[in-house]
Write a protein that holds these residues in place. Sequence first.
Motif, PDB file in Angstrom:
ATOM      1  N   UNK A 171       9.770  -1.063 -17.240  1.00 21.26           N
ATOM      2  CA  UNK A 171       9.945  -1.627 -15.909  1.00 21.26           C
ATOM      3  C   UNK A 171       8.590  -1.970 -15.307  1.00 21.26           C
ATOM      4  N   UNK A 172       8.594  -2.797 -14.273  1.00 15.32           N
ATOM      5  CA  UNK A 172       7.343  -3.256 -13.661  1.00 15.32           C
ATOM      6  C   UNK A 172       7.391  -3.071 -12.154  1.00 15.32           C
ATOM      7  N   UNK A 173       6.219  -3.191 -11.542  1.00 17.99           N
ATOM      8  CA  UNK A 173       6.072  -3.073 -10.091  1.00 17.99           C
ATOM      9  C   UNK A 173       6.544  -4.342  -9.382  1.00 17.99           C
ATOM     10  N   UNK A 174       6.919  -4.239  -8.090  1.00 14.42           N
ATOM     11  CA  UNK A 174       7.158  -5.449  -7.299  1.00 14.42           C
ATOM     12  C   UNK A 174       5.905  -6.327  -7.262  1.00 14.42           C
ATOM     13  N   UNK A 175       6.092  -7.588  -6.918  1.00 11.72           N
ATOM     14  CA  UNK A 175       4.974  -8.540  -6.939  1.00 11.72           C
ATOM     15  C   UNK A 175       4.459  -8.874  -5.544  1.00 11.72           C
ATOM     16  N   UNK A 176       5.069  -8.352  -4.511  1.00 12.35           N
ATOM     17  CA  UNK A 176       4.637  -8.650  -3.148  1.00 12.35           C
ATOM     18  C   UNK A 176       3.195  -8.174  -2.918  1.00 12.35           C
ATOM     19  N   UNK A 177       2.409  -8.924  -2.115  1.00 13.70           N
ATOM     20  CA  UNK A 177       2.741 -10.203  -1.485  1.00 13.70           C
ATOM     21  C   UNK A 177       2.533 -11.374  -2.464  1.00 13.70           C
ATOM     22  N   UNK A 178       3.566 -12.155  -2.626  1.00 11.17           N
ATOM     23  CA  UNK A 178       3.569 -13.222  -3.622  1.00 11.17           C
ATOM     24  C   UNK A 178       2.486 -14.267  -3.354  1.00 11.17           C
ATOM     25  N   UNK A 179       2.151 -14.493  -2.082  1.00  9.25           N
ATOM     26  CA  UNK A 179       1.178 -15.545  -1.748  1.00  9.25           C
ATOM     27  C   UNK A 179      -0.235 -15.226  -2.246  1.00  9.25           C
ATOM     28  N   UNK A 180      -0.494 -13.982  -2.620  1.00 10.63           N
ATOM     29  CA  UNK A 180      -1.821 -13.616  -3.112  1.00 10.63           C
ATOM     30  C   UNK A 180      -1.979 -13.845  -4.617  1.00 10.63           C
ATOM     31  N   UNK A 181      -0.905 -14.173  -5.292  1.00 12.01           N
ATOM     32  CA  UNK A 181      -0.991 -14.467  -6.723  1.00 12.01           C
ATOM     33  C   UNK A 181      -1.565 -15.871  -6.926  1.00 12.01           C
ATOM     34  N   UNK A 182      -2.462 -15.993  -7.906  1.00 13.71           N
ATOM     35  CA  UNK A 182      -3.017 -17.308  -8.242  1.00 13.71           C
ATOM     36  C   UNK A 182      -2.106 -18.071  -9.192  1.00 13.71           C
ATOM     37  N   UNK A 183      -1.239 -17.352  -9.892  1.00 10.32           N
ATOM     38  CA  UNK A 183      -0.267 -17.958 -10.800  1.00 10.32           C
ATOM     39  C   UNK A 183       1.069 -17.258 -10.589  1.00 10.32           C
ATOM     40  N   UNK A 184       2.138 -17.848 -11.111  1.00  6.95           N
ATOM     41  CA  UNK A 184       3.458 -17.233 -11.034  1.00  6.95           C
ATOM     42  C   UNK A 184       3.414 -15.899 -11.784  1.00  6.95           C
ATOM     43  N   UNK A 185       3.777 -14.775 -11.136  1.00 11.17           N
ATOM     44  CA  UNK A 185       3.672 -13.471 -11.798  1.00 11.17           C
ATOM     45  C   UNK A 185       4.562 -13.318 -13.013  1.00 11.17           C
ATOM     46  N   UNK A 186       5.587 -14.144 -13.135  1.00  9.14           N
ATOM     47  CA  UNK A 186       6.477 -14.053 -14.289  1.00  9.14           C
ATOM     48  C   UNK A 186       6.415 -15.309 -15.158  1.00  9.14           C
TER      49      UNK A 186
END
Length: 469
Positions: free
Chosen positions: A91-106
């Motif tokens: 399992x993995x952690x939530x991705x929030x806050x999504x706006x701080x990702x430089x690429x799609x986390x998935x």
Amino acid sequence: MSDGIRDFIDEHRADLLADLDQWLRIPGISAQPDRHGDVRRSAEWFADAARRTGFPTVEIWDDGAWLPAVYAEWPSGDADAPTVLVYAHHDVQPVDPLELWHTDPFDPTIDGDLLRARGASDDKGQLLFHLLGLRAHLAATGRSTPAVNLKFIVEGEEESGSPHFEELLAKYRNRLACDVVVVTDTGMVAADVPSTVTGMRGMVAATVHLHGPDLDLHSGVFGGAVPNPAAAVARLVAALHDENGKVQVPGFYDDVLELTDAERELFARVPDDDSEFLKVAQSRALHGEDGYSTLERLGARPTAEVNGIGGGYQGAGHKTIVPSDAFVKLSFRLVADQDPSKIIKGVEQFVSQHTPDGITASVEWEGAGVRACIVPLGTPAYTRLTDAISAAFDGAAVLPTREGGSGPEAGLQLAVAAPLVFLGVGLPDDQIHAPNEKVTLSMLFKGAEAAARLWSGYAALGKDALRSA
């Protein structure tokens, strides 16, 4: 290497990358109920990957009480072969806050030697290097089965605090019986400094609720004449540490297993660049218990942290009130020999001592907590592990370190009554649990090589020596 392990891994790097690309696209976030279907898909994907690797027994353990875990077993065929249990989680952690990702986390993205995606380092990449390493082990030895009886238990709730893992262990204890546990959910201090974790901290966590008046009061009419829960929670937090950074919970340090002089000398050999640490932490200052290095504070000392605090009006402008309620979220990282139940009692005593008249306090615990675990240095299990890691790093010395995080390892070790060691290749700047998680691919290949060598090393050692202290 002359035995062909490294050549095999080099020739099959694309296999690992292809598997990672598929698995990392599954958003198996255990903390979010609407993603529990994806957690099942993640378990099914790894179960299929284990079957493709050659495991004759692969099962998904899902009794409704917990999110799906994967069990895989591949007997050696050698009558006296020791049994190794590999622990990891899918399992993995939530991705929030999504706006701080430089690429799609998935949507896994490769940039040179880096692969970015949620779960790349924690823990899918570190689990998949074992499958490549096992294939390299078989190819190099010419065996059709591993040199050890190999078992995998891959949990589906670790990122949610493993709330049901002890139930799973109790139900399947006989299936998980082994001579040594290898945990593959940790890291190394630097890419050019091979190391292995020799302990993980335990943890207890709670929310403290303070209640004062039964409704919010006008601060001009009642302020200064009735106790204020927001002010009380601020004083409670301020009292949590003294001026030297020591936790003031009663009995907090009574059972702490102190570092020996020899252990502190080994810790001092680990490169510990505070300026680089601050850069990774994006912090402007160090802080912590006096008398200890940053590395010691992070893994070998217990801590108390404020994870969140609030009460009263939070909106724009003013709302001049004495609030009815306030709260603080606290977590306590524990080290070897500290008993979570004793810490819970001490915290409740501390809260009672710092609750003023007219305010009621309640402490809501997130479960019973987990114990810390420790790996004794110099045991046969530890020595063969460091031999395997050293070989993967061209003979470099392997240094001990401590993991500041917490997991279910102590409970697992207690359930199977076997030695436990850590084989992990994550790096401090992998940004696990944070936006833009990444893994260094060359580290995964080194992990695969170390695993490939470890199985032959443990087989040569034998059951009795492996279990000896």
